[in-house]
Scaffold this motif. Structure first.
Motif, mmCIF file in Angstrom:
data_model
loop_
_atom_site.group_PDB
_atom_site.id
_atom_site.type_symbol
_atom_site.label_atom_id
_atom_site.label_comp_id
_atom_site.label_asym_id
_atom_site.label_seq_id
_atom_site.Cartn_x
_atom_site.Cartn_y
_atom_site.Cartn_z
ATOM 1 N N ASN A 172 0.794 -1.232 0.000
ATOM 2 C CA ASN A 172 0.000 0.000 0.000
ATOM 3 C C ASN A 172 0.825 1.281 0.000
ATOM 4 O O ASN A 172 0.381 2.311 -0.521
ATOM 5 C CB ASN A 172 -0.955 0.016 1.199
ATOM 6 N N ILE A 173 2.017 1.224 0.592
ATOM 7 C CA ILE A 173 2.817 2.451 0.709
ATOM 8 C C ILE A 173 4.212 2.299 0.117
ATOM 9 O O ILE A 173 4.608 3.072 -0.763
ATOM 10 C CB ILE A 173 2.928 2.882 2.186
ATOM 11 N N LEU A 174 4.970 1.294 0.578
ATOM 12 C CA LEU A 174 6.373 1.201 0.211
ATOM 13 C C LEU A 174 6.595 1.030 -1.287
ATOM 14 O O LEU A 174 7.486 1.674 -1.871
ATOM 15 C CB LEU A 174 7.043 0.054 0.981
ATOM 16 N N LEU A 175 5.798 0.171 -1.931
ATOM 17 C CA LEU A 175 5.976 -0.041 -3.364
ATOM 18 C C LEU A 175 5.732 1.232 -4.161
ATOM 19 O O LEU A 175 6.467 1.543 -5.112
ATOM 20 C CB LEU A 175 5.046 -1.144 -3.865
ATOM 21 N N LYS A 176 4.713 1.984 -3.783
ATOM 22 C CA LYS A 176 4.420 3.250 -4.473
ATOM 23 C C LYS A 176 5.543 4.253 -4.248
ATOM 24 O O LYS A 176 5.964 4.960 -5.176
ATOM 25 C CB LYS A 176 3.081 3.816 -3.985
ATOM 26 N N LEU A 177 6.050 4.320 -3.017
ATOM 27 C CA LEU A 177 7.135 5.234 -2.698
ATOM 28 C C LEU A 177 8.403 4.857 -3.458
ATOM 29 O O LEU A 177 9.100 5.729 -4.016
ATOM 30 C CB LEU A 177 7.392 5.219 -1.192
ATOM 31 N N ILE A 178 8.706 3.555 -3.497
ATOM 32 C CA ILE A 178 9.888 3.075 -4.222
ATOM 33 C C ILE A 178 9.780 3.397 -5.705
ATOM 34 O O ILE A 178 10.763 3.803 -6.344
ATOM 35 C CB ILE A 178 10.071 1.559 -4.003
ATOM 36 N N ALA A 179 8.584 3.233 -6.274
ATOM 37 C CA ALA A 179 8.387 3.524 -7.699
ATOM 38 C C ALA A 179 8.623 4.999 -7.995
ATOM 39 O O ALA A 179 9.307 5.351 -8.966
ATOM 40 C CB ALA A 179 6.976 3.116 -8.122
ATOM 41 N N ILE A 180 8.087 5.868 -7.156
ATOM 42 C CA ILE A 180 8.250 7.317 -7.364
ATOM 43 C C ILE A 180 9.718 7.723 -7.242
ATOM 44 O O ILE A 180 10.261 8.432 -8.098
ATOM 45 C CB ILE A 180 7.380 8.107 -6.363
ATOM 46 N N VAL A 181 10.362 7.252 -6.178
ATOM 47 C CA VAL A 181 11.774 7.588 -5.960
ATOM 48 C C VAL A 181 12.641 7.001 -7.074
ATOM 49 O O VAL A 181 13.556 7.658 -7.594
ATOM 50 C CB VAL A 181 12.246 7.079 -4.586
ATOM 51 N N GLY A 182 12.352 5.757 -7.471
ATOM 52 C CA GLY A 182 13.141 5.098 -8.510
ATOM 53 C C GLY A 182 13.065 5.815 -9.841
ATOM 54 O O GLY A 182 14.099 6.061 -10.490
ATOM 55 N N TYR A 227 17.193 -0.812 -16.540
ATOM 56 C CA TYR A 227 16.645 -1.283 -15.261
ATOM 57 C C TYR A 227 15.138 -1.063 -15.193
ATOM 58 O O TYR A 227 14.382 -1.993 -14.875
ATOM 59 C CB TYR A 227 17.368 -0.559 -14.123
ATOM 60 N N VAL A 228 14.680 0.132 -15.504
ATOM 61 C CA VAL A 228 13.251 0.434 -15.461
ATOM 62 C C VAL A 228 12.493 -0.399 -16.493
ATOM 63 O O VAL A 228 11.394 -0.905 -16.225
ATOM 64 C CB VAL A 228 13.009 1.942 -15.693
ATOM 65 N N ALA A 229 13.083 -0.585 -17.672
ATOM 66 C CA ALA A 229 12.439 -1.395 -18.718
ATOM 67 C C ALA A 229 12.290 -2.847 -18.274
ATOM 68 O O ALA A 229 11.250 -3.487 -18.514
ATOM 69 C CB ALA A 229 13.247 -1.315 -20.007
ATOM 70 N N LEU A 230 13.300 -3.382 -17.605
ATOM 71 C CA LEU A 230 13.221 -4.761 -17.116
ATOM 72 C C LEU A 230 12.119 -4.918 -16.070
ATOM 73 O O LEU A 230 11.409 -5.934 -16.048
ATOM 74 C CB LEU A 230 14.571 -5.188 -16.537
ATOM 75 N N VAL A 231 11.990 -3.920 -15.198
ATOM 76 C CA VAL A 231 10.915 -3.959 -14.202
ATOM 77 C C VAL A 231 9.558 -3.985 -14.901
ATOM 78 O O VAL A 231 8.667 -4.772 -14.542
ATOM 79 C CB VAL A 231 11.008 -2.746 -13.254
ATOM 80 N N ALA A 232 9.391 -3.133 -15.923
ATOM 81 C CA ALA A 232 8.125 -3.081 -16.658
ATOM 82 C C ALA A 232 7.838 -4.411 -17.358
ATOM 83 O O ALA A 232 6.714 -4.936 -17.299
ATOM 84 C CB ALA A 232 8.161 -1.939 -17.675
ATOM 85 N N VAL A 233 8.855 -4.979 -18.000
ATOM 86 C CA VAL A 233 8.681 -6.261 -18.702
ATOM 87 C C VAL A 233 8.314 -7.363 -17.721
ATOM 88 O O VAL A 233 7.449 -8.206 -18.000
ATOM 89 C CB VAL A 233 9.968 -6.629 -19.475
#
Length: 278
Positions: free
Chosen positions: A136-146, A183-189
């Motif tokens: 609910n929180i950490l994943l969204k925060l990690i995505a924004i920061v990343g 890195y971001v592309a691999l996460v999306a894939v």
């Protein structure tokens, strides 16, 4: 002079290769659920790789804090950044394996049995509404920061170099743009192409490998970094880089071996057909 070009620097290049290799394994096993579970299971290959990379990154940052103090024995923003990030990444490493709880077969206290989504002794899986703190929180925060750290700020810094200088004054660094895009592309894939309840572990290991390599390349080698790196002599930097590349490959093998002793038995115990289907 240490090269500033990521694509001719072995440390960042091997990080990209390892992440592509893990993604290739996931895609190859995507139609074979038992094999895919072997990769993504709790205490499996991917999770142990995350722990090892986070632990190594925490150690690197702690080393930088000591080095910074020896060079300039006073408390400043860079020293605080190194100490704070080392503790934060170290916490992430321990949380990843629930503080060795499963490895040592330690029962969870009553509070965590009632409030943790997986009944484990860790903070990131604490119940929060219908989900967990992590989802609910950490994943969204990690995505924004990343996205901000890896894509937005490096793009802005290409036209406004003062942005990079400001971030470095705060004790941070900006990773090279192209490895960050990969890195971001691999996460999306991994999210689009892999059908598995634990596919999010792939994005986490990509981040763990990416940050371990870029932290080392920036602060220790001076790749894309304007301040004085730890290794300034080209010969020393070359030899240390070679050893670090060997270490990274070694970590991947160790993650595989550790998963055989922890993740695989757990999965086999609950999935009798695992061995036969492989």
């Amino acid at each position: 002079m240490v090269t500033k070009k990521w694509y001719v620097h072995p440390v960042i290049a091997i990080g990209v290769i390892i992440n592509i290799f893990v993604m290739a394994m996931a895609l190859y096993w995507s139609k074979n659920q038992p094999a895919l579970w072997r990769l993504l299971v709790e205490d499996g290959i991917v999770e142990w790789m995350q722990f090892l990379c986070f632990a190594m990154t925490s150690g690197l940052l702690a080393f930088l804090a000591v080095e910074q103090w020896q060079r300039t024995p006073k408390i400043n923003l860079q020293l605080l950044a190194f100490v704070g990030l080392s503790l934060l990444v170290g916490l992430a490493a321990l949380e990843e394996i629930s503080w060795f709880q499963r490895i040592l077969h330690i029962a969870s206290p009553e509070y965590f049995m009632q409030n943790n989504r997986q009944g484990e002794t860790n903070l990131h899986n604490l119940a929060l509404g219908k989900g967990s703190l992590h989802k609910n929180i950490l994943l969204k925060l990690i995505a924004i920061v990343g996205i901000t750290h890896n894509i937005i700020l490096p793009l802005v810094a290409m036209k406004r170099p003062g942005v990079r200088t400001f971030i470095e004054k705060l004790g941070g660094y900006l990773p090279p743009l192209l490895p960050s895009v990969i890195y971001v592309a691999l996460v999306a894939v991994s999210h689009l192409a892999i059908d598995h309840p634990r596919k999010g572990e792939l994005g986490e290991v990509f981040g763990a490998v990416h940050y371990m390599t870029t932290v080392f390349a920036a602060y220790f080698m001076g790749v894309g970094y304007g301040k004085r790196p730890v290794f300034e002599q080209a010969g020393d930097a070359r030899r240390v880089s070679t050893l670090f590349v060997m270490l990274m490959v070694y970590l991947l093998f160790i993650a595989w071996i550790l998963s055989a002793g922890a993740g695989a038995p757990q999965y086999i115990a609950t999935h009798p057909g695992f061995g036969a289907e492989l």
